[in-house]
Design a protein around this motif. Sequence first.
Motif, PDB file in Angstrom:
ATOM      1  N   THR A 101     -29.325   7.149 -11.277  1.00 23.64           N
ATOM      2  CA  THR A 101     -30.291   6.595 -10.323  1.00 23.64           C
ATOM      3  C   THR A 101     -30.430   7.506  -9.109  1.00 23.64           C
ATOM      4  N   LYS A 102     -29.314   7.990  -8.590  1.00 26.54           N
ATOM      5  CA  LYS A 102     -29.354   8.895  -7.437  1.00 26.54           C
ATOM      6  C   LYS A 102     -30.048  10.211  -7.793  1.00 26.54           C
ATOM      7  N   GLU A 103     -29.828  10.690  -9.011  1.00 21.63           N
ATOM      8  CA  GLU A 103     -30.463  11.946  -9.425  1.00 21.63           C
ATOM      9  C   GLU A 103     -31.992  11.783  -9.479  1.00 21.63           C
ATOM     10  N   TYR A 104     -32.454  10.680 -10.049  1.00 18.32           N
ATOM     11  CA  TYR A 104     -33.901  10.426 -10.089  1.00 18.32           C
ATOM     12  C   TYR A 104     -34.455  10.263  -8.673  1.00 18.32           C
ATOM     13  N   TRP A 105     -33.730   9.555  -7.820  1.00 19.08           N
ATOM     14  CA  TRP A 105     -34.166   9.387  -6.433  1.00 19.08           C
ATOM     15  C   TRP A 105     -34.287  10.749  -5.753  1.00 19.08           C
ATOM     16  N   LEU A 106     -33.291  11.608  -5.982  1.00 22.21           N
ATOM     17  CA  LEU A 106     -33.290  12.934  -5.364  1.00 22.21           C
ATOM     18  C   LEU A 106     -34.509  13.741  -5.803  1.00 22.21           C
ATOM     19  N   VAL A 107     -34.826  13.721  -7.091  1.00 24.13           N
ATOM     20  CA  VAL A 107     -36.007  14.435  -7.598  1.00 24.13           C
ATOM     21  C   VAL A 107     -37.277  13.839  -6.997  1.00 24.13           C
ATOM     22  N   ALA A 108     -37.358  12.503  -6.983  1.00 24.24           N
ATOM     23  CA  ALA A 108     -38.542  11.836  -6.445  1.00 24.24           C
ATOM     24  C   ALA A 108     -38.740  12.177  -4.975  1.00 24.24           C
ATOM     25  N   ARG A 109     -37.681  12.120  -4.214  1.00 24.27           N
ATOM     26  CA  ARG A 109     -37.761  12.394  -2.781  1.00 24.27           C
ATOM     27  C   ARG A 109     -38.109  13.858  -2.507  1.00 24.27           C
ATOM     28  N   THR A 110     -37.473  14.754  -3.231  1.00 25.54           N
ATOM     29  CA  THR A 110     -37.670  16.189  -2.995  1.00 25.54           C
ATOM     30  C   THR A 110     -39.068  16.648  -3.363  1.00 25.54           C
ATOM     31  N   PHE A 111     -39.555  16.191  -4.514  1.00 23.53           N
ATOM     32  CA  PHE A 111     -40.818  16.705  -5.035  1.00 23.53           C
ATOM     33  C   PHE A 111     -41.958  15.690  -4.944  1.00 23.53           C
ATOM     34  N   ALA A 112     -41.781  14.642  -4.147  1.00 24.75           N
ATOM     35  CA  ALA A 112     -42.811  13.622  -3.907  1.00 24.75           C
ATOM     36  C   ALA A 112     -43.360  13.047  -5.217  1.00 24.75           C
ATOM     37  N   MET A 113     -42.444  12.646  -6.088  1.00 25.56           N
ATOM     38  CA  MET A 113     -42.828  12.043  -7.364  1.00 25.56           C
ATOM     39  C   MET A 113     -42.860  10.531  -7.203  1.00 25.56           C
ATOM     40  N   ASP A 114     -43.893   9.906  -7.762  1.00 27.81           N
ATOM     41  CA  ASP A 114     -43.982   8.452  -7.659  1.00 27.81           C
ATOM     42  C   ASP A 114     -43.282   7.771  -8.835  1.00 27.81           C
ATOM     43  N   ARG A 115     -43.223   6.464  -8.768  1.00 23.88           N
ATOM     44  CA  ARG A 115     -42.534   5.663  -9.785  1.00 23.88           C
ATOM     45  C   ARG A 115     -43.126   5.893 -11.177  1.00 23.88           C
ATOM     46  N   ALA A 116     -44.454   6.003 -11.254  1.00 23.78           N
ATOM     47  CA  ALA A 116     -45.104   6.217 -12.552  1.00 23.78           C
ATOM     48  C   ALA A 116     -44.677   7.554 -13.159  1.00 23.78           C
ATOM     49  N   PHE A 117     -44.561   8.591 -12.337  1.00 22.98           N
ATOM     50  CA  PHE A 117     -44.125   9.889 -12.843  1.00 22.98           C
ATOM     51  C   PHE A 117     -42.691   9.809 -13.343  1.00 22.98           C
ATOM     52  N   LEU A 118     -41.827   9.148 -12.580  1.00 22.96           N
ATOM     53  CA  LEU A 118     -40.430   9.027 -12.991  1.00 22.96           C
ATOM     54  C   LEU A 118     -40.298   8.235 -14.279  1.00 22.96           C
ATOM     55  N   ALA A 119     -41.103   7.186 -14.434  1.00 19.68           N
ATOM     56  CA  ALA A 119     -41.072   6.406 -15.673  1.00 19.68           C
ATOM     57  C   ALA A 119     -41.514   7.269 -16.849  1.00 19.68           C
ATOM     58  N   LYS A 120     -42.548   8.063 -16.647  1.00 19.26           N
ATOM     59  CA  LYS A 120     -43.033   8.966 -17.705  1.00 19.26           C
ATOM     60  C   LYS A 120     -41.956   9.997 -18.050  1.00 19.26           C
ATOM     61  N   LEU A 121     -41.284  10.522 -17.052  1.00 25.00           N
ATOM     62  CA  LEU A 121     -40.217  11.502 -17.271  1.00 25.00           C
ATOM     63  C   LEU A 121     -39.074  10.870 -18.060  1.00 25.00           C
ATOM     64  N   ALA A 122     -38.675   9.664 -17.685  1.00 21.81           N
ATOM     65  CA  ALA A 122     -37.586   8.982 -18.400  1.00 21.81           C
ATOM     66  C   ALA A 122     -37.987   8.716 -19.851  1.00 21.81           C
ATOM     67  N   LYS A 123     -39.209   8.262 -20.065  1.00 22.83           N
ATOM     68  CA  LYS A 123     -39.672   7.978 -21.430  1.00 22.83           C
ATOM     69  C   LYS A 123     -39.751   9.249 -22.266  1.00 22.83           C
ATOM     70  N   SER A 124     -40.272  10.316 -21.690  1.00 24.19           N
ATOM     71  CA  SER A 124     -40.395  11.564 -22.459  1.00 24.19           C
ATOM     72  C   SER A 124     -39.025  12.158 -22.771  1.00 24.19           C
TER      73      SER A 124
END
Length: 148
Positions: A101-124
């Motif tokens: 969870t912290k790793e995803y948060w770090l990527v989202a925060r650093t690269f301005a990724m939204d929840r939809a992008f993170l969900a797509k990344l997790a699914k892929s």
Amino acid sequence: QSHSKPHAEANAVLDFCPDRLGHALLLPPDLQRRLLQSQIPVEACPTSNVMTLELSRQKDGTHMTLVEGLKQHENLRQWLASSHPLTIATDDPGVFGTDLTKEYWLVARTFAMDRAFLAKLAKSSLEFAFCDEGAKDSIRKQLAAQTR
């Protein structure tokens, strides 16, 4: 092009075309281009990458935040920008005080990724997970339930 032994070994790994590469952090530009062309999935562990590559260390020896350090991770930036097959993971969570969870948060925060992008990344990421199809289906159902 370099003909050093590490370069030749990394080239041989890309020739082998594995199912997934862990980290792939120190590839010279020619091999980084080959990796991008090959579409071999990469496993990135953001906190570990920042710490082991000392991306958070400033020239005066002081440290930046993890977010500031991760901004220096050019390979991860390139993989995200090009939609390269990528999985966010964590290694040594006890050593680095992190979890997925912290790793995803770090990527989202650093690269301005939204929840939809993170969900797509997790699914892929499931497409190249080291588990059987039954486990992948179970995880897909869990992700679908959480991303509604």
